[in-house]
Motif scaffolding. Structure first.
Motif, PDB file in Angstrom:
ATOM      1  N   THR A  30       1.224  -1.317   0.018  1.00 35.03           N
ATOM      2  CA  THR A  30      -0.072   0.651   0.153  1.00 35.03           C
ATOM      3  C   THR A  30       0.937   1.078   0.288  1.00 35.03           C
ATOM      4  O   THR A  30       1.658   0.525   0.677  1.00 35.03           O
ATOM      5  CB  THR A  30      -1.083  -0.203   1.613  1.00 35.03           C
ATOM      6  OG1 THR A  30      -1.771  -1.341   1.516  1.00 35.03           O
ATOM      7  CG2 THR A  30      -1.764   1.195   1.251  1.00 35.03           C
ATOM      8  N   LEU A  31       0.452   2.200  -0.730  1.00 42.13           N
ATOM      9  CA  LEU A  31       1.576   3.116  -1.449  1.00 42.13           C
ATOM     10  C   LEU A  31       0.914   4.438  -0.908  1.00 42.13           C
ATOM     11  O   LEU A  31      -0.130   4.636  -1.362  1.00 42.13           O
ATOM     12  CB  LEU A  31       2.350   3.136  -2.554  1.00 42.13           C
ATOM     13  CG  LEU A  31       3.287   1.754  -3.091  1.00 42.13           C
ATOM     14  CD1 LEU A  31       2.973   2.321  -4.561  1.00 42.13           C
ATOM     15  CD2 LEU A  31       4.061   1.797  -1.605  1.00 42.13           C
ATOM     16  N   ALA A  32       1.685   6.051   0.046  1.00 38.97           N
ATOM     17  CA  ALA A  32       0.704   7.015   0.262  1.00 38.97           C
ATOM     18  C   ALA A  32       1.435   7.565  -0.969  1.00 38.97           C
ATOM     19  O   ALA A  32       2.590   7.722  -0.067  1.00 38.97           O
ATOM     20  CB  ALA A  32       0.751   6.907   1.584  1.00 38.97           C
ATOM     21  N   VAL A  33       0.752   8.078  -1.656  1.00 40.20           N
ATOM     22  CA  VAL A  33       1.510   9.221  -2.413  1.00 40.20           C
ATOM     23  C   VAL A  33       1.279  10.931  -2.120  1.00 40.20           C
ATOM     24  O   VAL A  33      -0.300  11.153  -2.777  1.00 40.20           O
ATOM     25  CB  VAL A  33       1.858   8.765  -3.721  1.00 40.20           C
ATOM     26  CG1 VAL A  33       2.147  10.288  -4.357  1.00 40.20           C
ATOM     27  CG2 VAL A  33       2.103   7.191  -3.987  1.00 40.20           C
ATOM     28  N   LEU A  34       1.524  11.346  -2.093  1.00 39.83           N
ATOM     29  CA  LEU A  34       1.092  13.272  -1.000  1.00 39.83           C
ATOM     30  C   LEU A  34       1.262  14.412  -2.754  1.00 39.83           C
ATOM     31  O   LEU A  34       2.782  14.029  -3.065  1.00 39.83           O
ATOM     32  CB  LEU A  34       2.010  13.651   0.223  1.00 39.83           C
ATOM     33  CG  LEU A  34       0.893  13.492   1.031  1.00 39.83           C
ATOM     34  CD1 LEU A  34       1.480  13.979   2.243  1.00 39.83           C
ATOM     35  CD2 LEU A  34      -0.593  13.503   1.490  1.00 39.83           C
ATOM     36  N   VAL A  35       0.656  14.678  -3.482  1.00 38.92           N
ATOM     37  CA  VAL A  35       0.708  15.144  -4.997  1.00 38.92           C
ATOM     38  C   VAL A  35      -0.158  16.619  -4.381  1.00 38.92           C
ATOM     39  O   VAL A  35      -0.834  16.457  -3.664  1.00 38.92           O
ATOM     40  CB  VAL A  35       0.207  14.567  -5.471  1.00 38.92           C
ATOM     41  CG1 VAL A  35       0.959  13.290  -6.176  1.00 38.92           C
ATOM     42  CG2 VAL A  35      -1.490  14.554  -5.357  1.00 38.92           C
ATOM     43  N   ASP A  36       0.290  17.520  -5.310  1.00 40.83           N
ATOM     44  CA  ASP A  36      -0.457  18.892  -5.727  1.00 40.83           C
ATOM     45  C   ASP A  36      -1.652  18.756  -6.241  1.00 40.83           C
ATOM     46  O   ASP A  36      -1.840  17.227  -7.110  1.00 40.83           O
ATOM     47  CB  ASP A  36       0.396  19.601  -7.066  1.00 40.83           C
ATOM     48  CG  ASP A  36       1.622  19.943  -6.103  1.00 40.83           C
ATOM     49  OD1 ASP A  36       1.383  20.356  -4.633  1.00 40.83           O
ATOM     50  OD2 ASP A  36       2.420  20.846  -6.589  1.00 40.83           O
ATOM     51  N   ASN A  37      -3.262  19.052  -5.595  1.00 40.74           N
ATOM     52  CA  ASN A  37      -3.738  19.021  -6.852  1.00 40.74           C
ATOM     53  C   ASN A  37      -4.381  19.824  -7.938  1.00 40.74           C
ATOM     54  O   ASN A  37      -4.632  21.009  -8.115  1.00 40.74           O
ATOM     55  CB  ASN A  37      -5.278  19.364  -5.350  1.00 40.74           C
ATOM     56  CG  ASN A  37      -7.000  19.238  -5.975  1.00 40.74           C
ATOM     57  OD1 ASN A  37      -6.844  18.516  -6.346  1.00 40.74           O
ATOM     58  ND2 ASN A  37      -7.686  19.310  -4.945  1.00 40.74           N
ATOM     59  N   GLU A  38      -3.740  19.092  -8.262  1.00 39.88           N
ATOM     60  CA  GLU A  38      -4.014  20.344 -10.104  1.00 39.88           C
ATOM     61  C   GLU A  38      -4.327  19.609 -11.401  1.00 39.88           C
ATOM     62  O   GLU A  38      -3.825  17.780 -11.227  1.00 39.88           O
ATOM     63  CB  GLU A  38      -2.774  21.129 -10.562  1.00 39.88           C
ATOM     64  CG  GLU A  38      -1.000  20.308 -10.012  1.00 39.88           C
ATOM     65  CD  GLU A  38      -0.199  20.232 -10.756  1.00 39.88           C
ATOM     66  OE1 GLU A  38       1.034  20.149 -11.337  1.00 39.88           O
ATOM     67  OE2 GLU A  38       0.097  21.795  -9.986  1.00 39.88           O
ATOM     68  N   PRO A  39      -4.770  19.861 -12.399  1.00 37.66           N
ATOM     69  CA  PRO A  39      -5.451  18.776 -13.944  1.00 37.66           C
ATOM     70  C   PRO A  39      -3.940  18.011 -14.204  1.00 37.66           C
ATOM     71  O   PRO A  39      -2.669  18.221 -14.245  1.00 37.66           O
ATOM     72  CB  PRO A  39      -6.046  19.783 -14.511  1.00 37.66           C
ATOM     73  CG  PRO A  39      -5.820  20.794 -13.697  1.00 37.66           C
ATOM     74  CD  PRO A  39      -4.686  20.931 -12.686  1.00 37.66           C
ATOM     75  N   GLY A  40      -3.982  16.938 -14.426  1.00 36.18           N
ATOM     76  CA  GLY A  40      -2.962  15.876 -15.099  1.00 36.18           C
ATOM     77  C   GLY A  40      -2.366  15.116 -13.559  1.00 36.18           C
ATOM     78  O   GLY A  40      -1.488  14.380 -14.456  1.00 36.18           O
ATOM     79  N   VAL A  41      -2.557  15.731 -12.910  1.00 38.44           N
ATOM     80  CA  VAL A  41      -1.763  14.897 -11.640  1.00 38.44           C
ATOM     81  C   VAL A  41      -2.083  13.589 -11.385  1.00 38.44           C
ATOM     82  O   VAL A  41      -0.664  12.310 -11.588  1.00 38.44           O
ATOM     83  CB  VAL A  41      -1.517  15.087 -10.395  1.00 38.44           C
ATOM     84  CG1 VAL A  41      -0.816  14.137  -9.291  1.00 38.44           C
ATOM     85  CG2 VAL A  41      -0.693  16.190 -10.095  1.00 38.44           C
ATOM     86  N   LEU A  42      -3.185  12.915 -11.530  1.00 41.34           N
ATOM     87  CA  LEU A  42      -3.076  11.540 -11.937  1.00 41.34           C
ATOM     88  C   LEU A  42      -3.074  11.050 -12.549  1.00 41.34           C
ATOM     89  O   LEU A  42      -2.856   9.538 -12.569  1.00 41.34           O
ATOM     90  CB  LEU A  42      -5.082  11.693 -10.893  1.00 41.34           C
ATOM     91  CG  LEU A  42      -5.113   9.642 -10.880  1.00 41.34           C
ATOM     92  CD1 LEU A  42      -4.635   9.581 -10.396  1.00 41.34           C
ATOM     93  CD2 LEU A  42      -7.093   9.872 -10.933  1.00 41.34           C
ATOM     94  N   ALA A  43      -3.198  11.532 -13.159  1.00 40.44           N
ATOM     95  CA  ALA A  43      -3.181  10.623 -14.412  1.00 40.44           C
ATOM     96  C   ALA A  43      -1.623  10.647 -15.102  1.00 40.44           C
ATOM     97  O   ALA A  43      -1.095   9.270 -15.352  1.00 40.44           O
ATOM     98  CB  ALA A  43      -3.459  11.610 -16.307  1.00 40.44           C
ATOM     99  N   ARG A  44      -0.364  11.215 -14.967  1.00 40.59           N
ATOM    100  CA  ARG A  44       1.014  11.600 -14.886  1.00 40.59           C
ATOM    101  C   ARG A  44       0.888   9.597 -13.738  1.00 40.59           C
ATOM    102  O   ARG A  44       2.513   9.059 -14.398  1.00 40.59           O
ATOM    103  CB  ARG A  44       1.189  12.542 -14.581  1.00 40.59           C
ATOM    104  CG  ARG A  44       1.557  13.413 -15.277  1.00 40.59           C
ATOM    105  CD  ARG A  44       2.140  14.544 -14.966  1.00 40.59           C
ATOM    106  NE  ARG A  44       3.332  15.093 -14.576  1.00 40.59           N
ATOM    107  CZ  ARG A  44       4.412  15.219 -14.304  1.00 40.59           C
ATOM    108  NH1 ARG A  44       4.204  16.163 -13.953  1.00 40.59           N
ATOM    109  NH2 ARG A  44       5.612  15.025 -14.066  1.00 40.59           N
ATOM    110  N   VAL A  45       0.234  10.115 -12.716  1.00 43.24           N
ATOM    111  CA  VAL A  45       0.906   9.012 -11.794  1.00 43.24           C
ATOM    112  C   VAL A  45       0.283   7.595 -12.244  1.00 43.24           C
ATOM    113  O   VAL A  45       0.528   6.581 -12.231  1.00 43.24           O
ATOM    114  CB  VAL A  45       0.604   8.903 -10.166  1.00 43.24           C
ATOM    115  CG1 VAL A  45       0.599   7.900  -9.879  1.00 43.24           C
ATOM    116  CG2 VAL A  45       1.143  10.271  -9.661  1.00 43.24           C
ATOM    117  N   ILE A  46      -1.209   7.497 -13.072  1.00 39.06           N
ATOM    118  CA  ILE A  46      -1.363   6.074 -13.526  1.00 39.06           C
ATOM    119  C   ILE A  46      -0.739   5.763 -14.595  1.00 39.06           C
ATOM    120  O   ILE A  46      -0.715   4.677 -14.835  1.00 39.06           O
ATOM    121  CB  ILE A  46      -2.604   6.421 -13.987  1.00 39.06           C
ATOM    122  CG1 ILE A  46      -4.235   6.769 -12.910  1.00 39.06           C
ATOM    123  CG2 ILE A  46      -3.341   5.196 -14.948  1.00 39.06           C
ATOM    124  CD1 ILE A  46      -4.067   5.812 -11.846  1.00 39.06           C
TER     125      ILE A  46
END
Length: 186
Positions: A30-46
């Motif tokens: 289980t990985l917990a990743v803290l990221v900036d909430n901005e468009p495209g971040v989830l797409a980059r991670v996925i």
């Protein structure tokens, strides 16, 4: 002359163990990743996962700090220890990523998931479904003459066990949120 008993991957002239020291056993992390909430971040991670052929077993995303515009992505993935290390290293190199924590390795953590299960049936099957729901501490959130919708919170294993028991009683639909996890203690 007697045969030398040399282990595979080494030689009588080498002081080094040349055998690979990595494991080929898959583990779930289980990985917990803290990221900036901005468009495209989830797409980059996925995209990191899909581009390298890694699998995601569960994915949960939500904003955790409105003022700092930070989101937390909780990913459950499976792979060898080397693959998990590679995933963590590559996640850390993505620009909007602040922190990557492997909750499986860092110590004890609390993992919970929410699920809604629709069970259709009548007579004895309805009574049995209600009895099992009481044992699993599932709540009835909708009821009609022909079906129940149960809400259950717990570990993924608990939800799997509840769903397995509901299948013969008329389980027709299931919706799961994915794992939300935090490390325990300080």
């Amino acid at each position: 002359m007697s045969a030398l008993k040399i282990k595979k991957g080494s030689s009588k002239h080498s002081a080094y163990n040349l055998r690979p020291n990595f494991s080929d056993v898959s583990e779930t992390h289980t990985l917990a990743v803290l990221v900036d909430n901005e468009p495209g971040v989830l797409a980059r991670v996925i995209g990191l996962f899909s581009g390298r052929g890694y699998n995601i077993d569960s994915l949960t995303v939500a904003e955790v700090d409105h003022t700092g515009r930070t989101s937390r992505i909780t990913i459950v993935t499976t792979g060898t220890p080397q693959v998990i290390e590679q995933i963590k290293a590559q996640l850390g190199r993505i620009v909007p990523v602040h922190d990557v924590h492997d909750l499986t390795v860092e110590g004890k953590s609390v993992e919970r998931e929410l699920a809604l299960l629709k069970v259709e049936g009548d007579g004895d099957k309805r009574v049995e479904a209600l009895r099992l729901a009481d044992i699993f501490r599932a709540n009835v959130v909708d009821s009609t003459l022909g079906s129940f919708v149960f809400e259950i919170t717990g570990t993924p294993d608990k939800i799997d066990a509840f769903a397995d028991l509901m299948r013969p009683l008329g389980l027709s639909e299931i919706a799961r949120t994915g794992v939300a996890a935090l490390s325990r203690g300080i």
